[in-house]
Write a protein that holds these residues in place. Sequence first.
Motif, short mmCIF file in Angstrom:
data_model
loop_
_atom_site.label_atom_id
_atom_site.label_comp_id
_atom_site.label_asym_id
_atom_site.label_seq_id
_atom_site.Cartn_x
_atom_site.Cartn_y
_atom_site.Cartn_z
N MET A 147 -7.54 9.54 -17.99
CA MET A 147 -8.77 9.01 -17.38
C MET A 147 -8.70 9.19 -15.86
N SER A 148 -9.73 9.87 -15.34
CA SER A 148 -9.70 10.26 -13.93
C SER A 148 -9.66 9.06 -12.99
N LEU A 149 -10.28 7.95 -13.40
CA LEU A 149 -10.34 6.80 -12.48
C LEU A 149 -8.96 6.25 -12.20
N PHE A 150 -8.08 6.35 -13.20
CA PHE A 150 -6.71 5.86 -12.99
C PHE A 150 -6.01 6.70 -11.92
N ASN A 151 -6.31 8.01 -11.90
CA ASN A 151 -5.66 8.89 -10.93
C ASN A 151 -6.03 8.50 -9.51
N ILE A 152 -7.24 7.93 -9.34
CA ILE A 152 -7.68 7.57 -7.99
C ILE A 152 -6.71 6.56 -7.39
N LEU A 153 -6.18 5.66 -8.23
CA LEU A 153 -5.21 4.69 -7.72
C LEU A 153 -4.00 5.41 -7.15
N GLY A 154 -3.52 6.44 -7.85
CA GLY A 154 -2.38 7.21 -7.36
C GLY A 154 -2.71 7.97 -6.09
N ILE A 155 -3.92 8.56 -6.07
CA ILE A 155 -4.33 9.36 -4.90
C ILE A 155 -4.46 8.45 -3.68
N ALA A 156 -5.19 7.33 -3.85
CA ALA A 156 -5.38 6.41 -2.72
C ALA A 156 -4.03 5.83 -2.29
N GLY A 157 -3.15 5.59 -3.26
CA GLY A 157 -1.82 5.07 -2.93
C GLY A 157 -1.03 6.04 -2.08
N SER A 158 -1.12 7.35 -2.42
CA SER A 158 -0.40 8.34 -1.61
C SER A 158 -0.95 8.37 -0.19
N GLY A 159 -2.27 8.19 -0.08
CA GLY A 159 -2.88 8.15 1.25
C GLY A 159 -2.42 6.95 2.06
N MET A 160 -2.34 5.78 1.38
CA MET A 160 -1.90 4.57 2.09
C MET A 160 -0.46 4.72 2.57
N LEU A 161 0.37 5.31 1.73
CA LEU A 161 1.78 5.53 2.10
C LEU A 161 1.87 6.45 3.32
N ALA A 162 1.11 7.57 3.27
CA ALA A 162 1.16 8.54 4.36
C ALA A 162 0.64 7.93 5.66
N GLN A 163 -0.47 7.16 5.56
CA GLN A 163 -1.04 6.57 6.77
C GLN A 163 -0.12 5.51 7.34
N SER A 164 0.59 4.77 6.49
CA SER A 164 1.48 3.74 7.02
C SER A 164 2.70 4.39 7.68
N GLN A 165 3.12 5.57 7.18
CA GLN A 165 4.19 6.29 7.85
C GLN A 165 3.75 6.76 9.24
N ARG A 166 2.49 7.19 9.30
CA ARG A 166 1.94 7.64 10.59
C ARG A 166 1.90 6.47 11.58
N LEU A 167 1.50 5.29 11.04
CA LEU A 167 1.44 4.08 11.86
C LEU A 167 2.83 3.71 12.36
N ASN A 168 3.81 3.90 11.50
CA ASN A 168 5.20 3.63 11.82
C ASN A 168 5.67 4.50 12.99
N VAL A 169 5.31 5.79 12.93
CA VAL A 169 5.70 6.73 13.99
C VAL A 169 5.03 6.33 15.30
N VAL A 170 3.75 5.93 15.22
CA VAL A 170 3.04 5.49 16.43
C VAL A 170 3.76 4.29 17.03
N ALA A 171 4.18 3.34 16.18
CA ALA A 171 4.88 2.15 16.66
C ALA A 171 6.18 2.55 17.35
N SER A 172 6.94 3.49 16.78
CA SER A 172 8.19 3.97 17.40
C SER A 172 7.89 4.57 18.76
N ASN A 173 6.84 5.39 18.83
CA ASN A 173 6.50 6.05 20.09
C ASN A 173 6.17 5.03 21.17
N LEU A 174 5.31 4.05 20.80
CA LEU A 174 4.89 3.06 21.79
C LEU A 174 6.06 2.19 22.22
N ALA A 175 6.92 1.82 21.26
CA ALA A 175 8.05 0.96 21.59
C ALA A 175 9.01 1.68 22.52
#
Lengths: 129, 133
Positions: free
Chosen positions: B1-29
């Motif tokens: 069911m395609s709708l279930f895949n959206i959870l995985g897709i959005a989850g991968s996006g959240m993981l990637a964006q939080s890593q990006r946020l992490n790098v920004v935090a390292s840079n600013l610190a």
Amino acid sequence: MISRLDEEFSFYQKALNLRSARQQILASNIVNADTPNYKARDFDFAAAMQNAVSKTASSLETTDSRHMQGGGASGVKLQYSMPYQSSLDGNTVEMDVERNKYMENSVHYEADLTVLTSRIKIMLSAITG
Amino acid sequence: MSLFNILGIAGSGMLAQSQRLNVVASNLANADSATSPTGQPYRAKQVVFSAIPMNSGGVGVKVKGVVDDPSPMKMVYEPKNPMADANGYVAMPNVNATEEMVNMISASRSYQNNVDMMTTAKNLMLKTLTLGQ
């Protein structure tokens, strides 16, 4: 009798399948809004629906779990969307357009569900009298 | 069911964006870290996103790597600093605070977007479960 019931509901089943497949494609676009060189994709729902109604949809056979599904389970033809404003990193996802499509598609999905529910209710009342 | 895949897709996006946020935090610190374990001043880091096909269908996103910003270090005249060279200049990190703030806002908006997408998919699935009632 069972096949008549099946026929009654199969149209909506196909519509819901295509709607959820499109939802997934739009989700892929939104999630890759910051990926360089990613090209946004979509499919023509009306054409896919006509295709699904006229003949049984076929999908590519995959022999390995790492194979990409050609056109997804519903055998739709994916197309690249043309960006209104191109960006320097080669990404063609436009967030406003994609969010718009995502919302539109989810409302359509809900509408299909509502119609299907009322169809089921009609059938139930015919059965129970 | 395609709708279930959206959870995985959005989850991968959240993981990637939080890593990006992490790098920004390292840079600013580390915007003022004139030295590091390697003895060199801190270099600003950037994440590189890459699209990955999910095995259940659809395309997710992942962080392909973290690259160093190649722009030159900021040279600051501070003769009293122990890290200063013969001419009295200290090499400070090439972190651009404005750029990092913009990056941070962009990452958090994208994260919110992914959460929103997940909520919509969840609602649609719940509605599907009550089909015919």
